[in-house]
Design an enzyme around this catalytic site. Structure first.
Site, short mmCIF file in Angstrom:
data_model
loop_
_atom_site.label_atom_id
_atom_site.label_comp_id
_atom_site.label_asym_id
_atom_site.label_seq_id
_atom_site.Cartn_x
_atom_site.Cartn_y
_atom_site.Cartn_z
N SER A 216 56.30 77.09 56.14
CA SER A 216 57.74 77.14 55.87
C SER A 216 58.01 77.99 54.64
O SER A 216 57.19 78.05 53.72
CB SER A 216 58.29 75.73 55.64
OG SER A 216 57.88 75.23 54.39
N ASP A 217 59.17 78.61 54.60
CA ASP A 217 59.64 79.18 53.35
C ASP A 217 59.91 78.00 52.41
O ASP A 217 59.98 76.84 52.83
CB ASP A 217 60.90 80.02 53.58
CG ASP A 217 61.12 81.03 52.45
OD1 ASP A 217 60.52 80.87 51.36
OD2 ASP A 217 61.89 82.00 52.65
N TRP A 218 60.05 78.30 51.12
CA TRP A 218 60.15 77.25 50.11
C TRP A 218 61.45 76.46 50.24
O TRP A 218 62.51 76.98 49.96
CB TRP A 218 59.98 77.90 48.73
CG TRP A 218 58.55 78.01 48.28
CD1 TRP A 218 58.05 77.60 47.07
CD2 TRP A 218 57.42 78.55 48.99
NE1 TRP A 218 56.69 77.83 47.02
CE2 TRP A 218 56.28 78.41 48.17
CE3 TRP A 218 57.22 79.11 50.26
CZ2 TRP A 218 54.99 78.82 48.56
CZ3 TRP A 218 55.95 79.53 50.65
CH2 TRP A 218 54.86 79.37 49.80
N GLN A 219 61.35 75.25 50.70
CA GLN A 219 62.47 74.35 50.99
C GLN A 219 63.15 74.65 52.31
O GLN A 219 64.29 74.24 52.53
CB GLN A 219 63.57 74.37 49.90
CG GLN A 219 63.09 74.14 48.49
CD GLN A 219 64.23 73.98 47.51
OE1 GLN A 219 64.45 72.90 46.98
NE2 GLN A 219 64.96 75.04 47.28
N ALA A 220 62.46 75.35 53.20
CA ALA A 220 63.08 75.68 54.49
C ALA A 220 62.77 74.62 55.55
O ALA A 220 63.22 74.73 56.68
CB ALA A 220 62.63 77.05 54.98
#
Ligand code: NAG
Ligand code: NAG
Ligand code: NAG
Ligand code: NAG
Ligand code: NAG
Ligand code: NAG
Ligand code: NAG
Ligand code: NAG
Ligand code: NAG
Ligand code: NAG
Length: 874
Positions: A289-293
């Site tokens: 995942s992207d950061w906090q996605a």
């Protein structure tokens, strides 16, 4: 059809956040949706190129306990360790945690490491060898720091809108060029012994509304991130295209993006992850995942996510959708055992595929401080020790950076002004020619525009080990040549500029720029995305002023994409225009190489320079358009972005895609097309095996997942695979909805373990990833003669375009190129092949690629609008 309900925001709200009083929001009640695709495809251990890696992964993963597998999948939390992301370790087997590090152009936060030209800049070189060598050098620097996964390269954004803040991190709005760029870069990175992470998957085309918190912080009350609504054909023919190439190139990981696609978050969109990526493309690596996605636990797991970054639900909550929750979800059966095994297998296969070994070298740098000693757990401020060893990983890459930057510099206009030959007097103008008074790394993540622009801003950056500004290199060249040189490096110093360039015999070099970056930084009213397409810091006014006074005005643009040249480009006094992109640390020497003809320019603009902003037909959505729901961006233009749009609408650009000049001239002749006869295209048939599991199963006794012992050192805010109580799973999970069964909240087949049909457009089980292997069958060989008709040696970027012939096809699409060195008077043959994929359209009905009956034409020439040679493809 969508119906819209008008919602007017209360005036108090509008004024509180500084929105116009007339601000209206349409609340849409009929939103695009994404079809469910389940179960999540498990790995094909015999896929070409992955066999050995999967054998090693199997040996390793088979030894793991459930909590150790969970550790591989879950980050330890934001700023929990040295890298921008790290998963848990496996101490029992002496396995240190995997280190994920930005960026696509160097080691973010590194010291004694290099700052390379941006992806978009190198795209302009149209040079496969340079793509590869740049990738390999970037990979090697990460390797030297102890990084496991390089968070790059980028093909999302692809560049739907020229204003998009992160376009410069990727390559080009042309998917074919982007595909070669991302694939060759990935091969380079992975040949250096680290895993590449192709990102951001997918349709992450603008910064506005990519994250809810960021948007609320700017006064936009939205409840979900932007939804990019894309039809199936456009997805295949444009946005997915480069990801196909990078999967085929063997990329180890792919990062899912912040945005939603059809109102389903990219990191839990089963159509995107299970369907397109893992089934149709047969991707064998892991999705991060992207950061906090990540926005859900079980749902993202069964939709195909394999690793959560940085692990916590939001930065520094100390809680996670996975970690403890994933352990519990496997125990209670909502996430099948095969799925956690598949996650672990995919992660470890990518690891072994690039040649990494279980006994990895230590991480020798820290992302959060350059201090030698400090807390190893930065967020918890704990574990004081040496954290930076200041290892020099540059290994002479400055020479490569200079070469890449010079070979990527595009000569857009030249009325005989260049190359410079010991000019009598150089009048250098513009802040962009000089250093920043704050130092090259003076603004965090390069979040400002001071001095010469050699990099955009955000996470896609690296620290400059040095930055040679244009004026530095120009001064030395001038001194060698006996040239008089003076520079005014203040854009507001109008009288000094005027005095300087009005003097007799002046050759004016005007340096200007336009910047952009990632959405968490807003600079001068640009919240990541550019707010306009003009030059920054009154660049256009300076050029107009200088060119009204000096009949030999040469303009050099450093930028993140096109700017509007309309007001001045055709002035007879503007004798040359250069686009130098974002050149990285060797900016000055590389521009001198081109200005003085030490490198004969050959690069081509990887995007279109339109006369007006409106000419592009697409733009960033700057204001929410769905009430307090998720803003909706309908990609109604389909595949018609950049030159495809200009061509279709017959809009004349100032400089077309693929355009660029040289100090010599070339002639094109003798186009020849030879037809080949491969076997017919076969939709892939058959099915997978049943979902495999690895190792000795797992215990369902919560006591086996308690923190190891009372003496275990718990790090504050850290994410673990453990439970803190064995009395109740609900209590351990802290999930208020704990207890829902798969039947109650998951789509059908979400946890199915039965054999599954293979995708007709996908690879066979022992085929090569990227899609049905028949798509790469060669259908035609195309050759042409290119002759250097000038006086100096040079490279020519020969381009091949195809007209697919349908009324909804772009007039031409790029389908081949080569950068060929040719001596004066010599002729060289351009050779390329067209594969089935190059001539196919996506057919939504059969869910496969087809070659339509429309007549097809091949064109060869020096740009998308200069195509002197053509032939029909029978
Ligand atoms: C999005 O919706 C469109 C229109 O229904 C459909 O063609 C496309 O396949 C969907 N894509 C995804 C990823 O859901
Ligand atoms: C999981 O990772 C953490 C952090 O590296 C480590 O402390 C812990 O021992 C690991 N747990 C297992 C079961 O390996
Ligand atoms: C913001 O949106 C939420 C619903 O998503 C709503 O409850 C709240 O009242 C809104 N706040 C403002 C200030 O409009
Ligand atoms: C488990 O996930 C839920 C959200 O689904 C979250 O609220 C909770 O805090 C998580 N638990 C832990 C221990 O991280
Ligand atoms: C299983 O665990 C997950 C993660 O904590 C939770 O969301 C889910 O509700 C649980 N389901 C059951 C049936 O216990
Ligand atoms: C730039 O020039 C302007 C106008 O002369 C002046 O006001 C300003 O102080 C100068 N800036 C610097 C940094 O010298
Ligand atoms: C466009 O934006 C840049 C950067 O914020 C600014 O310097 C410039 O003045 C703007 N152009 C116009 C015409 O407003
Ligand atoms: C070009 O420059 C000369 C000075 O060399 C000036 O007199 C003339 O007006 C300029 N022309 C234009 C079109 O700006
Ligand atoms: C510029 O003007 C000068 C003086 O009028 C003339 O000698 C020179 O040839 C002109 N240069 C160009 C590039 O037109
Ligand atoms: C192109 O192919 C022909 C024959 O296959 C070969 O003779 C020629 O050298 C090739 N040209 C280039 C530029 O590779």
């Amino acid at each position: 059809m969508r119906s819209a309900v008008l919602v007017t925001l209360a005036a108090t709200y509008s004024s509180a956040v500084g929105l116009p009083e007339t601000y209206h929001l349409d609340r849409r009640d009929d939103l695009a949706h994404s079809p469910p695709v389940y179960p999540s495809p498990w790995m094909s251990p015999n896929a070409i190129g992955w066999e050995e890696a999967y054998q090693k992964a199997k040996d390793f993963v088979s030894q793991l306990h459930l909590d150790e597998k969970v550790n591989l999948t879950t980050g330890v939390g934001w700023q929990g360790e040295q890298c921008v992301g790290q998963v848990g370790s496996i101490p029992r087997l002496g396995f240190r945690s995997l280190c994920m590090q930005d960026s696509p152009l160097g080691v973010r936060f590194g010291d004694y490491s290099s700052a390379f030209p941006s992806g978009q800049t190198v795209a302009a070189s149209f040079d496969r060898d340079l793509f590869y060598r740049r990738g390999q050098a970037i990979g090697a620097e990460h390797k030297g720091k102890g990084v496991t996964v390089v968070l790059g390269p980028v093909a999302g954004p692809i560049g739907r809108t020229p204003e998009g803040g992160r376009n410069w991190e990727g390559f080009s709005p042309d998917p074919w060029l982007s595909g070669i760029g991302i694939a060759e870069t990935t091969k380079g990175i992975q040949d250096a012994g680290v895993i590449a992470c192709a990102k951001h998957y997918i349709a992450n085309e603008q910064e506005h509304f990519r994250q809810v918190g960021e948007s609320v912080g700017r006064g936009f009350n939205i409840s979900g991130t932007l939804s990019s609504n894309i039809d199936d054909k456009t997805m295949h023919e444009l946005y997915l295209w480069p990801f196909v190439d990078v999967v085929k190139a063997g990329v180890g990981s792919i990062m899912c993006s912040y945005n939603q696609v059809n109102n389903s978050y990219a990191c839990q969109n089963s159509k995107l992850l299970n369907g397109l990526l893992k089934s149709e493309l047969g991707f064998q690596g892991f999705v991060m995942s992207d950061w906090q996605a990540q926005h859900s636990g079980v749902a993202s797991a069964v939709a195909g996510l394999d690793m959560t970054m940085p692990g916590d639900t939001e930065f520094n909550t100390g809680l996670s959708y996975w970690g403890t929750n994933l352990t519990l979800a496997v125990i209670n059966g909502t996430v099948p055992e095969y799925r956690i095994d598949d996650m672990a297998m995919r992660i470890m296969a990518a690891f072994f595929k690039v040649g990494l070994e279980l006994d990895q070298p230590e991480i020798n740098f820290d992302s959060w401080t350059l201090d030698t000693y400090g807390p190893i757990h930065y967020a918890a401020n704990e574990g004081f020790q040496q954290i930076n060893w200041h290892v020099d990983v540059q290994n002479g890459h400055g020479a490569l950076i200079r070469e890449v930057a010079a070979k990527s510099t595009v000569l857009l206009k030249n009325e005989g002004a260049l190359p410079l030959k010991k000019p009598k007097f150089l009048a250098v103008v513009g802040e962009d020619a000089g250093p920043s008074a704050l130092g090259p790394n003076g603004c965090a993540d390069r979040g400002c525009d001071e001095g010469t622009l050699a990099m955009g801003w955000g996470s896609g950056t690296a620290n400059f080990p040095y930055l040679i500004a244009p004026i530095d290199a120009l001064n030395f060249q001038a001194a060698d040549d006996g040239t008089r040189i003076e520079a005014v490096l203040n854009n507001s110093a109008t009288s000094q500029i005027t005095d300087l360039v009005s003097q007799a015999d002046a050759t004016a070099l005007v340096f200007v720029n336009a910047d952009s970056g990632e959405g968490y930084i807003e600079y001068d009213g640009n919240a990541g995305d550019r707010k306009n397409l003009t030059l920054w810091g009154n660049g256009d006014e300076i050029i107009k002023n200088v060119s009204s006074l000096c009949n030999n005005t040469i303009v050099i643009i450093h930028s993140v994409g096109p700017t509007l040249l309309t007001d001045w480009y055709d002035s007879p006094n503007v004798t040359a225009i250069i686009w130098a992109g974002l050149p990285g640390q060797e900016s000055g020497r590389s521009i001198v190489d081109v200005l003085y003809g030490k490198v004969n320019p050959a690069a081509r603009t990887p995007f279109t320079w339109g006369a007006k902003r409106e000419d592009y037909g697409t733009d960033v959505l700057y204001e929410p358009n769905n009430g307090d729901g998720a803003p909706q961006q309908d990609f109604t233009e389909g595949v018609f972005i950049d030159y495809r749009h200009f061509d279709k609408k017959n809009i004349t650009p100032i400089y077309e895609f693929g355009f660029g000049l040289s100090y010599t001239t070339f002639e094109y002749s003798d186009l020849a097309v030879e037809k080949k006869y491969p076997t017919a295209y076969n939709p892939t048939a058959g099915e997978t095996a049943e979902a495999p599991t690895f190792g000795a199963g797992f215990s369902t006794d919560l006591n086996d997942y308690l923190f190891p012992s009372d003496s275990f050192r718990y790090i504050w805010q850290y994410i673990y695979p453990y439970v803190n109580t064995s009395s109740s799973a609900a209590e351990a999970s802290q999930d208020p909805h704990y207890g829902q069964t798969a039947d109650e909240f998951l789509p059908s087949k979400a946890i199915d373990a039965a054999a599954q049909p293979l995708h007709p457009a996908g690879p066979t089980l022992d085929g090569e990833s990227g899609g049905n292997n028949g798509l790469w069958d060669e259908l035609y060989t195309v050759t042409a003669q290119i002759t250097n008709t000038g006086d100096v040696a040079g490279d020519e970027v020969v381009q091949l375009y195809v007209s697919l012939g349908g009324s909804d096809d772009p007039p031409v699409v790029l389908r081949g190129f080569d950068r060929i060195h040719i001596e004066p008077g010599q002729s060289v043959q351009f050779n390329t092949t067209l594969v089935r994929r190059d001539l196919s359209n996506w057919d939504t009905a059969s869910q496969n690629w087809v070659i339509t009956d429309h007549p097809k034409t091949v064109y060869v020439g020096p740009s998308s609008r200069k195509l002197p040679l053509s032939a029909s493809l029978s």
